[in-house]
Design a protein around this motif. Structure first.
Motif, PDB file in Angstrom:
ATOM      1  N   ALA A 132       0.793  -1.249   0.087  1.00  0.00           N
ATOM      2  CA  ALA A 132      -0.067   0.124   0.134  1.00  0.00           C
ATOM      3  C   ALA A 132       0.898   1.258  -0.244  1.00  0.00           C
ATOM      4  O   ALA A 132       0.473   2.172  -0.651  1.00  0.00           O
ATOM      5  CB  ALA A 132      -0.804  -0.167   1.368  1.00  0.00           C
ATOM      6  N   LYS A 133       1.909   1.081   0.748  1.00  0.00           N
ATOM      7  CA  LYS A 133       2.811   2.561   0.906  1.00  0.00           C
ATOM      8  C   LYS A 133       3.449   2.677  -0.453  1.00  0.00           C
ATOM      9  O   LYS A 133       4.237   3.905  -0.568  1.00  0.00           O
ATOM     10  CB  LYS A 133       3.532   2.232   1.841  1.00  0.00           C
ATOM     11  CG  LYS A 133       2.856   2.112   3.264  1.00  0.00           C
ATOM     12  CD  LYS A 133       3.922   2.067   4.397  1.00  0.00           C
ATOM     13  CE  LYS A 133       3.298   1.973   5.950  1.00  0.00           C
ATOM     14  NZ  LYS A 133       2.050   3.172   6.024  1.00  0.00           N
ATOM     15  N   LEU A 134       3.586   1.792  -1.306  1.00  0.00           N
ATOM     16  CA  LEU A 134       4.255   1.820  -2.648  1.00  0.00           C
ATOM     17  C   LEU A 134       3.514   2.895  -3.580  1.00  0.00           C
ATOM     18  O   LEU A 134       3.903   3.410  -4.538  1.00  0.00           O
ATOM     19  CB  LEU A 134       4.576   0.977  -3.227  1.00  0.00           C
ATOM     20  CG  LEU A 134       5.665  -0.269  -2.731  1.00  0.00           C
ATOM     21  CD1 LEU A 134       5.639  -1.281  -3.632  1.00  0.00           C
ATOM     22  CD2 LEU A 134       6.888   0.504  -2.381  1.00  0.00           C
ATOM     23  N   ARG A 135       2.155   3.008  -3.290  1.00  0.00           N
ATOM     24  CA  ARG A 135       1.149   3.844  -4.022  1.00  0.00           C
ATOM     25  C   ARG A 135       1.021   3.417  -5.434  1.00  0.00           C
ATOM     26  O   ARG A 135       0.777   4.308  -6.378  1.00  0.00           O
ATOM     27  CB  ARG A 135       1.315   5.354  -4.037  1.00  0.00           C
ATOM     28  CG  ARG A 135       1.536   5.684  -2.555  1.00  0.00           C
ATOM     29  CD  ARG A 135       0.492   5.717  -1.789  1.00  0.00           C
ATOM     30  NE  ARG A 135       0.303   6.651  -0.328  1.00  0.00           N
ATOM     31  CZ  ARG A 135       0.652   5.970   0.689  1.00  0.00           C
ATOM     32  NH1 ARG A 135       1.084   4.819   0.954  1.00  0.00           N
ATOM     33  NH2 ARG A 135       0.773   6.827   1.774  1.00  0.00           N
ATOM     34  N   LYS A 136       1.116   2.111  -5.791  1.00  0.00           N
ATOM     35  CA  LYS A 136       1.178   1.620  -7.081  1.00  0.00           C
ATOM     36  C   LYS A 136      -0.070   0.953  -7.390  1.00  0.00           C
ATOM     37  O   LYS A 136      -0.900   0.448  -6.447  1.00  0.00           O
ATOM     38  CB  LYS A 136       2.064   0.515  -7.287  1.00  0.00           C
ATOM     39  CG  LYS A 136       3.595   1.012  -7.056  1.00  0.00           C
ATOM     40  CD  LYS A 136       4.139   1.988  -8.256  1.00  0.00           C
ATOM     41  CE  LYS A 136       5.547   2.432  -7.817  1.00  0.00           C
ATOM     42  NZ  LYS A 136       6.097   3.412  -9.068  1.00  0.00           N
ATOM     43  N   LYS A 137      -0.703   0.871  -8.709  1.00  0.00           N
ATOM     44  CA  LYS A 137      -1.739  -0.111  -8.894  1.00  0.00           C
ATOM     45  C   LYS A 137      -1.490  -1.505  -8.462  1.00  0.00           C
ATOM     46  O   LYS A 137      -0.304  -2.077  -8.638  1.00  0.00           O
ATOM     47  CB  LYS A 137      -1.970   0.035 -10.535  1.00  0.00           C
ATOM     48  CG  LYS A 137      -2.365   1.182 -11.110  1.00  0.00           C
ATOM     49  CD  LYS A 137      -2.434   1.240 -12.662  1.00  0.00           C
ATOM     50  CE  LYS A 137      -3.018   2.384 -13.213  1.00  0.00           C
ATOM     51  NZ  LYS A 137      -3.152   2.224 -14.654  1.00  0.00           N
ATOM     52  N   THR A 138      -2.501  -2.024  -7.808  1.00  0.00           N
ATOM     53  CA  THR A 138      -2.290  -3.150  -7.242  1.00  0.00           C
ATOM     54  C   THR A 138      -3.313  -4.203  -7.427  1.00  0.00           C
ATOM     55  O   THR A 138      -4.492  -4.122  -7.500  1.00  0.00           O
ATOM     56  CB  THR A 138      -2.350  -3.022  -5.578  1.00  0.00           C
ATOM     57  OG1 THR A 138      -1.137  -2.402  -5.287  1.00  0.00           O
ATOM     58  CG2 THR A 138      -1.989  -4.398  -4.919  1.00  0.00           C
ATOM     59  N   ILE A 139      -2.869  -5.440  -7.887  1.00  0.00           N
ATOM     60  CA  ILE A 139      -3.845  -6.607  -8.271  1.00  0.00           C
ATOM     61  C   ILE A 139      -3.868  -7.642  -7.114  1.00  0.00           C
ATOM     62  O   ILE A 139      -2.818  -8.199  -7.088  1.00  0.00           O
ATOM     63  CB  ILE A 139      -3.422  -7.040  -9.837  1.00  0.00           C
ATOM     64  CG1 ILE A 139      -3.609  -5.881 -10.705  1.00  0.00           C
ATOM     65  CG2 ILE A 139      -4.496  -8.123 -10.310  1.00  0.00           C
ATOM     66  CD1 ILE A 139      -3.117  -6.271 -12.013  1.00  0.00           C
ATOM     67  N   LYS A 164      -8.631   3.591  -3.542  1.00  0.00           N
ATOM     68  CA  LYS A 164      -9.383   2.473  -4.047  1.00  0.00           C
ATOM     69  C   LYS A 164      -9.345   2.449  -5.594  1.00  0.00           C
ATOM     70  O   LYS A 164      -9.409   1.152  -6.010  1.00  0.00           O
ATOM     71  CB  LYS A 164     -10.873   2.763  -3.639  1.00  0.00           C
ATOM     72  CG  LYS A 164     -11.824   1.649  -3.832  1.00  0.00           C
ATOM     73  CD  LYS A 164     -13.216   2.044  -3.316  1.00  0.00           C
ATOM     74  CE  LYS A 164     -14.161   0.845  -3.895  1.00  0.00           C
ATOM     75  NZ  LYS A 164     -15.607   1.182  -3.200  1.00  0.00           N
ATOM     76  N   LYS A 165      -9.067   3.374  -6.298  1.00  0.00           N
ATOM     77  CA  LYS A 165      -8.934   3.498  -7.755  1.00  0.00           C
ATOM     78  C   LYS A 165      -7.756   2.718  -8.243  1.00  0.00           C
ATOM     79  O   LYS A 165      -7.854   2.347  -9.280  1.00  0.00           O
ATOM     80  CB  LYS A 165      -8.750   4.908  -8.203  1.00  0.00           C
ATOM     81  CG  LYS A 165     -10.241   5.642  -7.813  1.00  0.00           C
ATOM     82  CD  LYS A 165     -10.137   7.103  -8.550  1.00  0.00           C
ATOM     83  CE  LYS A 165     -11.229   7.947  -8.158  1.00  0.00           C
ATOM     84  NZ  LYS A 165     -10.914   9.374  -8.554  1.00  0.00           N
ATOM     85  N   LYS A 166      -6.739   2.322  -7.371  1.00  0.00           N
ATOM     86  CA  LYS A 166      -5.584   1.823  -7.744  1.00  0.00           C
ATOM     87  C   LYS A 166      -5.807   0.259  -7.498  1.00  0.00           C
ATOM     88  O   LYS A 166      -4.674  -0.561  -7.729  1.00  0.00           O
ATOM     89  CB  LYS A 166      -4.486   2.296  -6.936  1.00  0.00           C
ATOM     90  CG  LYS A 166      -4.101   3.676  -7.627  1.00  0.00           C
ATOM     91  CD  LYS A 166      -2.685   4.046  -7.024  1.00  0.00           C
ATOM     92  CE  LYS A 166      -2.486   5.481  -7.978  1.00  0.00           C
ATOM     93  NZ  LYS A 166      -1.112   6.047  -7.409  1.00  0.00           N
TER      94      LYS A 166
END
Length: 226
Positions: A132-139, A164-166
């Motif tokens: 989460a702390k990377l602030r990257k799109k996460t799947i 949430k958008k990521k």
């Protein structure tokens, strides 16, 4: 994600420990038209006991323990960096499923824009916090996860600063190969209605029929094994 379905060619550990084979898988993924090719990043000593029993589908191999299998197919840091550079030269997105925090530190070097969390780590809240702390799109794959576990995983990511958008989740059946009767594609629509985020499908079945059906049901991501 783009409006079209994002296709991930799942190479996983099908390189059998060979970088030459891994690069061939990248070539095949590119030739197939996939948007991305994905491998696994893990450290066997971080995720597995040395006497861990094999899964049913793993027992068909020559290995006697799950640890031995994982250790054989474990990619070292420099090998992963090499594969990442090769994929980028081939103009295909390079992705990794991260199984432990130490492996996640690789992202400092290769700087992926998308992070994949495999089904088995959906309850690894320390890993989710770091992701989460990377602030990257996460799947996130959700094989074998209960609705409660999916809820907690999404909340963990949001609580630790990920928009949430990521976040995207993949409907997934954790059997290899998955038979048709185990797949319930309307689940994709139900997940979309519940979470209001992009939903995809991680396809472990033979053939392409399930993946095609998943797109019809609204899957924005399809992950298919090479």
């Amino acid at each position: 994600m783009k409006s079209k379905t994002f296709i991930i060619a799942e190479a996983g550990v099908n390189h059998n420990g060979s970088i030459v084979m891994a690069k061939k898988l990248i070539d095949v993924a590119k030739k197939s038209g996939a948007d991305a090719v994905k491998f696994q990043a893990y450290i066997a000593d971080e995720i597995c006991m040395k006497d861990s029993e094999m899964s049913k589908y793993q027992k068909k191999t020559k290995f006697k323990t799950q640890y031995a299998l994982l250790k054989k197919y474990e990619l070292e840091k420099e090998q992963i960096k090499d594969l990442c550079n090769y994929a980028r030269k081939k103009k295909i997105i390079f992705l990794l499923s991260f199984f432990d925090i130490k492996s996640l530190n690789l992202n400092k070097d290769i700087k992926l824009n998308i992070i994949k969390i495999p089904s088995g780590e959906i309850t690894n809240y320390l890993l989710l916090k770091k992701v989460a702390k990377l602030r990257k799109k996460t799947i996130i794959s959700t094989g074998m996860a209960s609705n409660k576990e999916i809820n907690i995983a999404i909340n963990q990511l949001k609580k630790n600063g990920l928009s949430k958008k990521k976040i995207s989740i993949l409907y997934c059946i954790s059997s290899y190969p998955t038979i048709a009767d185990e797949i319930y594609l309307p689940k994709i629509q139900k997940l979309k209605e519940k979470y209001k985020i992009d939903i995809g499908f991680s396809d472990h079945s033979e053939g392409i029929e399930a993946s095609v059906g998943a797109v019809i049901y609204g899957a924005k991501i399809v992950e298919k094994h090479l």
